[in-house]
Design an enzyme around this catalytic site. Structure first.
Site, short mmCIF file in Angstrom:
data_model
loop_
_atom_site.label_atom_id
_atom_site.label_comp_id
_atom_site.label_asym_id
_atom_site.label_seq_id
_atom_site.Cartn_x
_atom_site.Cartn_y
_atom_site.Cartn_z
N MET A 1 66.40 14.07 -8.60
CA MET A 1 66.94 15.09 -7.48
C MET A 1 67.09 16.39 -7.52
O MET A 1 67.88 17.16 -6.98
CB MET A 1 68.12 14.26 -6.89
CG MET A 1 67.76 12.72 -6.42
SD MET A 1 69.31 11.89 -5.51
CE MET A 1 70.80 12.44 -6.20
N LEU B 1 67.80 20.33 -12.39
CA LEU B 1 67.36 19.89 -13.64
C LEU B 1 68.13 20.44 -14.96
O LEU B 1 68.56 21.50 -14.71
CB LEU B 1 65.91 20.06 -13.87
CG LEU B 1 64.88 19.26 -12.73
CD1 LEU B 1 63.69 19.55 -12.91
CD2 LEU B 1 65.05 17.90 -12.55
N HIS B 2 68.52 19.37 -15.78
CA HIS B 2 69.26 19.82 -16.89
C HIS B 2 68.17 18.97 -18.30
O HIS B 2 67.22 18.29 -18.13
CB HIS B 2 70.49 19.38 -16.87
CG HIS B 2 70.78 17.95 -16.34
ND1 HIS B 2 70.43 16.91 -17.28
CD2 HIS B 2 71.39 17.40 -15.56
CE1 HIS B 2 70.64 15.63 -16.36
NE2 HIS B 2 71.17 16.23 -15.41
N HIS C 1 67.13 15.53 -17.90
CA HIS C 1 65.77 15.08 -17.16
C HIS C 1 64.70 15.68 -18.38
O HIS C 1 63.42 15.23 -18.36
CB HIS C 1 65.74 16.28 -15.97
CG HIS C 1 66.56 15.92 -14.93
ND1 HIS C 1 67.61 16.65 -14.67
CD2 HIS C 1 66.69 14.74 -14.05
CE1 HIS C 1 68.24 16.14 -13.86
NE2 HIS C 1 67.89 14.79 -13.39
N GLN D 1 71.22 1.49 -11.89
CA GLN D 1 69.97 1.76 -11.06
C GLN D 1 68.66 1.52 -11.96
O GLN D 1 67.75 0.90 -11.33
CB GLN D 1 69.90 3.46 -10.94
CG GLN D 1 68.73 3.94 -10.39
CD GLN D 1 68.76 5.54 -10.23
OE1 GLN D 1 69.36 5.95 -9.31
NE2 GLN D 1 68.37 6.23 -11.17
O1 PAF Z 1 68.49 9.12 -10.25
C1 PAF Z 1 68.17 9.81 -9.45
O2 PAF Z 1 67.97 11.04 -9.65
C2 PAF Z 1 67.88 9.23 -8.17
O3 PAF Z 1 68.73 8.31 -7.84
C3 PAF Z 1 66.39 8.92 -8.01
C4 PAF Z 1 66.03 7.68 -9.03
C5 PAF Z 1 65.46 9.95 -8.18
C6 PAF Z 1 66.23 8.24 -6.53
O4 PAF Z 1 66.34 9.33 -5.58
#
Ligand code: PAF
Length: 288
Positions: free
Chosen positions: A28, A31-32, A35, A151
C-alpha cells in the site's frame, strides 16, 4: 524500472518479462525497509520483481485511517528504483475498484477472528484486491511480510482453496534496532508513543521465552500467560485489542495438548495508532 499506471500499460509491459519467473510484492506504499526486504527476497528467488502500490479502500472500515494513510508515490518510486525492482504498478482507484463492483472474496471463518473481529470486512477487502492483482499480473510467486501473519495465512489459504497458480510465501518481519516491527503506521506515533512502542515486542518476546522455558500444561496456565501479558501491556499504557495463542496450521486458538509451534499474535492501540505484531513460540514438548 517500468512504471504502469493503468491495466493497459501493465498488460503492455508484462510480455517483456516472460518467459522468466515473475514475483509480485503487493503493497500500500509509504515504503520502508520492510518492503525493501520483500523486494530483495523476490530478487533472490530469481526472475523479475514487480511491486504494486495501492491504498485499498476495501480493507478500511468507515472509522479507520483511509484518509490519512500515508501516500508517498514519488518517494516510493525512487526507493524501488534504488532497490532494483523491475516494474511498479500504481493503479487508479476507479480502475481497480469499479464503482459498481459487487463481487468479493469471502475469507471464511478465520477472516472473522483476531484482526477480523476488530476490523469487520478487512480481510474480505484484502483478499478481493490481492486476487485481482494475481489476475492482473499472473505472478509465479507472491511475497508478503510475516508481520501481517493472519493476512499471510488467509492469502495462502485462498491460493490453495481456489487453486491459484501462484506460490505465496512469507518473509520475516524487519524490526527497528529496539525491536519495533517496521510499519507504515509507525509514523503516526509521537515521540513519547514511539519510545513506549518498543515495550510491545519486548513483552511478546518475554512471554515467548517464559512459554519456551516452561510450556503451559493446563488451561489455567495458558490463561495466566495471556492475562499476565495483557496486564503488563495495559500497565504500560497500551489498550489491548487482542492477544491470542494461535495454531499455525488452522489459525484457530491453540488448545491442549498444545502443538509444538504456536504463534503469539497481538494487536494494541497506543493513542490512536493500532500496532500489530507476532512471535513464533517453539516449545520442546518432549521435556514436559
Ligand atoms: O499488506 C498490505 O500492504 C495490504 O494489505 C495488501 C496485501 C497490499 C493488500 O492491499
Amino acid at each position: 524500472m517500468r512504471i504502469a499506471r493503468s491495466f493497459a500499460e501493465l498488460r503492455s509491459f508484462l510480455p517483456a518479462f516472460r518467459p522468466h519467473p515473475l514475483c509480485l510484492v503487493p503493497t500500500m506504499g509509504a515504503l520502508h525497509e520492510g518492503h525493501g526486504a520483500l523486494v530483495d527476497r523476490g530478487r533472490s528467488e530469481g526472475g523479475f520483481v514487480a511491486v504494486s502500490i495501492f491504498v485499498n479502500p476495501l480493507q478500511f472500515g468507515p472509522t479507520e485511517d483511509l484518509g490519512r494513510y500515508p501516500r508517498t508515490p514519488e518517494k516510493d518510486i525512487e526507493f524501488l528504483e534504488k532497490k532494483g525492482a523491475d516494474l511498479v504498478f500504481l493503479p487508479s482507484p476507479e480502475e481497480i475498484v469499479p464503482r459498481d463492483a459487487t463481487i468479493t472474496v469471502n475469507p471464511g471463518p478465520v477472516g472473522a477472528l483476531y484482526c477480523g473481529a476488530s476490523r469487520p470486512g478487512h480481510f474480505e477487502g484484502v483478499l478481493t484486491i490481492v486476487l485481482k492483482l494475481f489476475h492482473l499480473f499472473g505472478p509465479d510467486l507472491a511475497i508478503f511480510g510475516e508481520k501481517d501473519r493472519q493476512q499471510l495465512f488467509l492469502i495462502q489459504k485462498m491460493a490453495r482453496d481456489l487453486a491459484l497458480p501462484v506460490r505465496v510465501i512469507g518473509h520475516p518481519t524487519i524490526r527497528e534496532s529496539d525491536g519495533l516491527a517496521l510499519s507504515s503506521r509507525n509514523r503516526y506515533l509521537n515521540t513519547e508513543e514511539r519510545r513506549r512502542a518498543t515495550l510491545f515486542p519486548h513483552h511478546l518476546t518475554t512471554t515467548k521465552r517464559r512459554w519456551e522455558e516452561t510450556p503451559p500444561l493446563t488451561s489455567e496456565e495458558l490463561d495466566s500467560l495471556r492475562t499476565d501479558l495483557e496486564g503488563k501491556l495495559s500497565r504500560e499504557g497500551f489498550v489491548v485489542d487482542y492477544v491470542a495463542f494461535v495454531d499455525p496450521d488452522t489459525f484457530r486458538e491453540a488448545t491442549l495438548p498444545l502443538p509444538r509451534r504456536v504463534i503469539l499474535l497481538a494487536a494494541v492501540f497506543l493513542g490512536k495508532t493500532r500496532l500489530i505484531d507476532n512471535v513464533v513460540i517453539e516449545a520442546d514438548l518432549s521435556r514436559v
